[in-house]
Design a protein around this motif. Structure first.
Motif, PDB file in Angstrom:
ATOM      1  N   GLU A   1       0.646  -1.516  -0.157  1.00  0.00           N
ATOM      2  CA  GLU A   1       0.163  -0.219  -0.213  1.00  0.00           C
ATOM      3  C   GLU A   1       0.790   1.303   0.109  1.00  0.00           C
ATOM      4  OE1 GLU A   1      -3.491   1.826  -0.036  1.00  0.00           O
ATOM      5  OE2 GLU A   1      -3.610   0.057  -0.426  1.00  0.00           O
ATOM      6  N   VAL A   2       1.789   1.371   0.585  1.00  0.00           N
ATOM      7  CA  VAL A   2       2.770   2.579   0.788  1.00  0.00           C
ATOM      8  C   VAL A   2       3.278   2.932  -0.595  1.00  0.00           C
ATOM      9  CG1 VAL A   2       5.256   3.001   1.398  1.00  0.00           C
ATOM     10  CG2 VAL A   2       3.992   2.433   2.906  1.00  0.00           C
ATOM     11  N   ALA A   3       3.639   1.359  -1.453  1.00  0.00           N
ATOM     12  CA  ALA A   3       3.872   1.727  -2.925  1.00  0.00           C
ATOM     13  C   ALA A   3       3.494   2.258  -3.651  1.00  0.00           C
ATOM     14  CB  ALA A   3       4.254   0.249  -3.055  1.00  0.00           C
ATOM     15  N   ARG A   4       2.093   1.930  -3.540  1.00  0.00           N
ATOM     16  CA  ARG A   4       0.951   2.216  -4.308  1.00  0.00           C
ATOM     17  C   ARG A   4       0.955   4.039  -3.914  1.00  0.00           C
ATOM     18  NH1 ARG A   4      -4.324  -1.265  -2.515  1.00  0.00           N
ATOM     19  NH2 ARG A   4      -2.319  -2.961  -3.950  1.00  0.00           N
ATOM     20  N   ARG A   5       0.614   4.066  -2.604  1.00  0.00           N
ATOM     21  CA  ARG A   5       0.926   5.853  -2.744  1.00  0.00           C
ATOM     22  C   ARG A   5       1.673   6.406  -2.980  1.00  0.00           C
ATOM     23  NH1 ARG A   5      -1.387   7.800   2.585  1.00  0.00           N
ATOM     24  NH2 ARG A   5      -3.750   7.265   2.458  1.00  0.00           N
ATOM     25  N   LEU A   6       3.236   5.839  -3.107  1.00  0.00           N
ATOM     26  CA  LEU A   6       4.135   6.219  -3.360  1.00  0.00           C
ATOM     27  C   LEU A   6       4.093   6.683  -5.356  1.00  0.00           C
ATOM     28  CD1 LEU A   6       7.996   5.519  -2.754  1.00  0.00           C
ATOM     29  CD2 LEU A   6       7.130   5.537  -5.135  1.00  0.00           C
ATOM     30  N   LEU A   7       4.037   5.880  -5.729  1.00  0.00           N
ATOM     31  CA  LEU A   7       3.569   5.491  -7.630  1.00  0.00           C
ATOM     32  C   LEU A   7       2.542   7.049  -7.723  1.00  0.00           C
ATOM     33  CD1 LEU A   7       4.286   2.338  -8.392  1.00  0.00           C
ATOM     34  CD2 LEU A   7       6.142   3.892  -8.430  1.00  0.00           C
ATOM     35  N   ASP A   8       1.314   6.754  -6.574  1.00  0.00           N
ATOM     36  CA  ASP A   8       0.680   8.005  -7.309  1.00  0.00           C
ATOM     37  C   ASP A   8       1.045   9.177  -7.389  1.00  0.00           C
ATOM     38  OD1 ASP A   8      -1.834   6.112  -6.989  1.00  0.00           O
ATOM     39  OD2 ASP A   8      -1.817   5.836  -4.926  1.00  0.00           O
TER      40      ASP A   8
END
Ligand code: C5P
Length: 417
Positions: free
Chosen positions: A396-403
């Motif tokens: 989920e951190v990765a998802r937000r980072l890429l957002d």
């Protein structure tokens, strides 16, 4: 409620060759019918009512012979009963009898999940080797109760985690599954909700520790597990990017559909990252690069001597700073671990290294950072502004980072691939 996602998990597990057996608790049956569970499982559903039917087998012992147990939509109540050794319904009696890996997938209101009693129960179960997936950040509850850390993980992630638990017992089957998964994710079938918003972008991710050898058998390193970087690589892949993952020595298998470069030292990491970054649009440095290496690496094992030994260390190149000095149109992201004055220090680093932002974490927080499956980070920009994110899974951190990365790319005059 979360129980309605159970058929999706059952279907995905069956599609990947698992045989599934279902126990529905009384609470689950308030949200979902026995019939829809039985249809998804392709078999009968055990309930507290069937437990007391006259049968030749003791149902809780039969179920406990499974290779893995997954509790989809775990309630605070079931967690409490399991943590205190209760066996007053079929689900908890089965949990008492099982010796196989157990995966809890909690779903409950954020306030309930954060209550010290619930956290203590989860901690107790973790102490017995039980695994947890989520809850994740998002909307939860059928009546729009809110947004927060109460949302149950998605069926796809639950099925993947459950199959991960079977590793070892069915290694060859898993290899087959991951090939299948790679094919599915490349064809975009795996998760139709994931937008291919990084299609055509080359994303370079560094992960894991580096090893700085003093002699052929001794090295300086750190406990980085690589999980954060692997999560970024997998998320970028699922969003359509072509991904190069440069990783130090970690025990994680190569993610399917990602070009993986395995290195050992910081100097090797620099060579591989700089080379891969040439045509990259995004570089995410999650690697825990050793700051120093031996000034003079011995070619032969150094004999033990009496008394103290002095080792002469020399600084390693700062790869992120090097990329920042010749940034082009790339988006550059760093990670930093601080024990104090985190935001100021991270902002200073972002400025010095010319990074677009740094995700700051604290090595001292339990269950996050090194080795954990979760991370609690603060996004820090070069101008000192910051945003604390709640505790999330690394994916989920990765998802937000890429957002965030996408938002930055949209502001760039032209973004390289
Ligand atoms: O300065 P510090 O090590 O805290 O900075 C952390 C960030 O810089 C991380 O993103 C890390 O991967 C990167 N880094 C690097 N080369 C180094 C040290 C850190 O790229 N030699």
């Amino acid at each position: 409620m979360a129980a309605v996602k159970a058929p999706g998990v059952l279907r995905r597990l069956r599609e990947r060759g698992a045989r599934v057996r279902v126990i529905a608790t009384a609470a689950a049956l308030a949200f979902i019918t026995e019939l829809s569970l039985a249809t998804a499982a392709d078999g009968e559903v055990a309930t507290d009512a069937t437990w007391f039917e006259p049968r030749p087998d003791a149902q809780h012992l039969t179920h406990a012979r499974a290779d893995a147990v997954v509790i989809v939509g775990a309630s605070a109540d079931l967690l409490a009963r399991a943590a205190t050794g209760r066996g007053d319904d079929l689900a908890s009696a089965t949990l008492l009898s099982v010796r196989a890996p157990v995966l809890w997938v909690p779903a409950m209101n954020e306030r309930m999940w954060e209550h010290p009693a619930v956290q203590a129960n989860a901690e107790r179960l973790r102490g017995w080797g039980h695994h947890f997936l989520g809850p994740v950040y998002g909307a939860f509850g059928s009546r729009g109760e809110g947004t927060g850390m109460g949302r149950m993980a998605e069926p796809e992630d639950i099925a993947a985690a459950a199959l991960g638990l079977l590793e070892g017992e069915s290694r060859s089957r898993e290899v087959e599954e991951s090939r299948e998964q790679a094919a599915l994710s490349t064809s975009g079938l795996l998760d139709p909700s994931t937008a291919p918003d990084l299609r055509g972008v080359h994303v370079v991710v560094s992960a894991g520790p580096t090893r700085e050898y003093l002699d052929p058998v001794r090295f300086i390193s750190n406990p980085s597990s690589g999980k954060m970087g692997f999560a970024v690589a997998e998320e970028a892949r699922d969003r359509g990017a072509s991904v190069t993952l440069v990783t130090g020595p970690v025990s994680l298998p190569d993610p399917p559909g990602v070009r993986v470069v395995r290195i050992e030292s910081a100097l090797d990491l620099r060579d591989a990252v700089v080379e891969a970054a040439r045509d990259a649009g995004v570089v995410v440095m999650t690697a825990a690069v050793a700051d120093y290496r031996a000034a003079d690496r011995a070619t032969e094992k150094q004999a033990k001597v009496a008394g103290d030994v002095t080792v002469h260390l020399t600084p390693n190149p700062d790869i992120l700073a090097e990329l920042g000095a010749d940034k082009g149109g790339r988006v550059l992201i760093g990670f930093a671990m601080e024990t104090h004055a985190g935001v100021e220090r991270a902002a200073l680093k972002a400025r010095r290294k010319n990074a677009d932002f740094i995700l700051l974490n604290y090595p001292t927080r339990e269950g996050t950072a090194f080795g954990g499956d979760d991370n609690e980070v603060t996004l820090v920009r070069p101008d000192g502004s910051s945003e604390a994110w709640p505790r999330l899974t690394k994916r989920e951190v990765a998802r937000r980072l890429l957002d965030e990365v996408l938002a930055i790319r949209e502001r760039l005059p032209h973004s390289p691939g």
